[in-house]
Design a protein around this motif. Structure first.
Motif, PDB file in Angstrom:
ATOM      1  N   MET A  77       0.885  -1.314   0.229  1.00  0.00           N
ATOM      2  CA  MET A  77       0.156  -0.132   0.028  1.00  0.00           C
ATOM      3  C   MET A  77       0.894   1.159   0.175  1.00  0.00           C
ATOM      4  N   SER A  78       0.551   2.391  -0.928  1.00  0.00           N
ATOM      5  CA  SER A  78       1.203   3.323  -0.912  1.00  0.00           C
ATOM      6  C   SER A  78       1.087   4.347   0.270  1.00  0.00           C
ATOM      7  N   LYS A  79       2.029   5.197   0.536  1.00  0.00           N
ATOM      8  CA  LYS A  79       1.975   6.281   1.554  1.00  0.00           C
ATOM      9  C   LYS A  79       0.799   7.042   1.602  1.00  0.00           C
ATOM     10  N   ASP A  80       0.259   7.529   0.196  1.00  0.00           N
ATOM     11  CA  ASP A  80      -0.896   8.281   0.143  1.00  0.00           C
ATOM     12  C   ASP A  80      -2.096   7.354   0.288  1.00  0.00           C
ATOM     13  N   SER A  81      -2.178   6.226   0.007  1.00  0.00           N
ATOM     14  CA  SER A  81      -3.319   5.269   0.165  1.00  0.00           C
ATOM     15  C   SER A  81      -3.371   5.028   1.610  1.00  0.00           C
ATOM     16  N   GLU A  82      -2.213   4.801   2.791  1.00  0.00           N
ATOM     17  CA  GLU A  82      -2.566   4.691   3.821  1.00  0.00           C
ATOM     18  C   GLU A  82      -2.834   5.834   4.609  1.00  0.00           C
ATOM     19  N   ARG A  83      -2.377   7.111   3.982  1.00  0.00           N
ATOM     20  CA  ARG A  83      -3.132   8.621   4.577  1.00  0.00           C
ATOM     21  C   ARG A  83      -4.605   8.488   4.468  1.00  0.00           C
ATOM     22  N   VAL A  84      -5.040   8.291   3.112  1.00  0.00           N
ATOM     23  CA  VAL A  84      -6.370   8.239   2.795  1.00  0.00           C
ATOM     24  C   VAL A  84      -7.041   7.445   3.761  1.00  0.00           C
ATOM     25  N   GLU A  85      -6.716   6.167   3.944  1.00  0.00           N
ATOM     26  CA  GLU A  85      -7.634   5.379   4.843  1.00  0.00           C
ATOM     27  C   GLU A  85      -7.493   5.792   6.245  1.00  0.00           C
ATOM     28  N   SER A  86      -6.552   6.116   6.761  1.00  0.00           N
ATOM     29  CA  SER A  86      -6.412   6.782   7.949  1.00  0.00           C
ATOM     30  C   SER A  86      -7.199   7.824   8.378  1.00  0.00           C
ATOM     31  N   ILE A  87      -7.331   8.826   7.084  1.00  0.00           N
ATOM     32  CA  ILE A  87      -8.242   9.941   7.411  1.00  0.00           C
ATOM     33  C   ILE A  87      -9.641   9.814   7.194  1.00  0.00           C
ATOM     34  N   VAL A  88     -10.060   9.005   6.478  1.00  0.00           N
ATOM     35  CA  VAL A  88     -11.484   8.283   6.202  1.00  0.00           C
ATOM     36  C   VAL A  88     -11.818   7.599   7.596  1.00  0.00           C
ATOM     37  N   SER A  89     -10.912   6.521   8.005  1.00  0.00           N
ATOM     38  CA  SER A  89     -11.436   5.744   9.194  1.00  0.00           C
ATOM     39  C   SER A  89     -11.466   6.623  10.275  1.00  0.00           C
ATOM     40  N   GLU A  90     -10.706   7.855  10.473  1.00  0.00           N
ATOM     41  CA  GLU A  90     -10.934   8.374  11.485  1.00  0.00           C
ATOM     42  C   GLU A  90     -11.890   9.614  11.704  1.00  0.00           C
ATOM     43  N   LYS A  91     -12.686   9.629  10.602  1.00  0.00           N
ATOM     44  CA  LYS A  91     -13.701  10.912  10.310  1.00  0.00           C
ATOM     45  C   LYS A  91     -13.055  12.178  10.497  1.00  0.00           C
ATOM     46  N   ARG A  92     -11.784  12.309   9.849  1.00  0.00           N
ATOM     47  CA  ARG A  92     -11.208  13.753   9.646  1.00  0.00           C
ATOM     48  C   ARG A  92     -11.792  14.529   8.436  1.00  0.00           C
ATOM     49  N   VAL A  93     -12.847  13.975   7.780  1.00  0.00           N
ATOM     50  CA  VAL A  93     -13.445  14.909   6.574  1.00  0.00           C
ATOM     51  C   VAL A  93     -14.421  15.267   7.305  1.00  0.00           C
TER      52      VAL A  93
END
Length: 100
Positions: A1-17
């Motif tokens: 998994m790429s660094k950007d993919s990990e960041r996206v997954e983290s942001i979405v799962s932590e409801k930081r949107v």
């Protein structure tokens, strides 16, 4: 998994949107909370206020991980919705712009 993919997954799962809804006008402002900063994003207009988006678009990239996060969170309904009064819109927008 790429660094950007990990960041996206983290942001979405932590409801930081965040979707900020102003009542009664129903104006909406989307933000993504990054590492210590909050960025204004427009998932439908394909825009992010981060420097990575700005410099990336100059170099031919079409997105940044904040924008990708907002697009996925919107599709999957994994964002936090926050309600404000219309009277708070100007101050909210002023604060957002000052942080740019």
């Amino acid at each position: 998994m790429s660094k950007d993919s990990e960041r996206v997954e983290s942001i979405v799962s932590e409801k930081r949107v965040k979707l900020h809804v102003f009542e009664s006008s129903q104006r909406e402002i989307w933000t993504v909370v990054g590492k210590g900063e909050e960025y204004w994003v427009d998932p439908m207009g394909k825009f992010c206020s981060c420097l990575g988006f700005y410099f990336g678009t100059l170099n031919g990239k079409v997105s940044c991980y904040h924008l990708k996060s907002a697009e996925i969170a919107r599709k999957e309904n994994k964002f936090e919705k926050i309600f404000f009064s219309d009277t708070e819109f100007s101050d909210f927008l002023y604060g957002l712009i000052c942080d740019l």
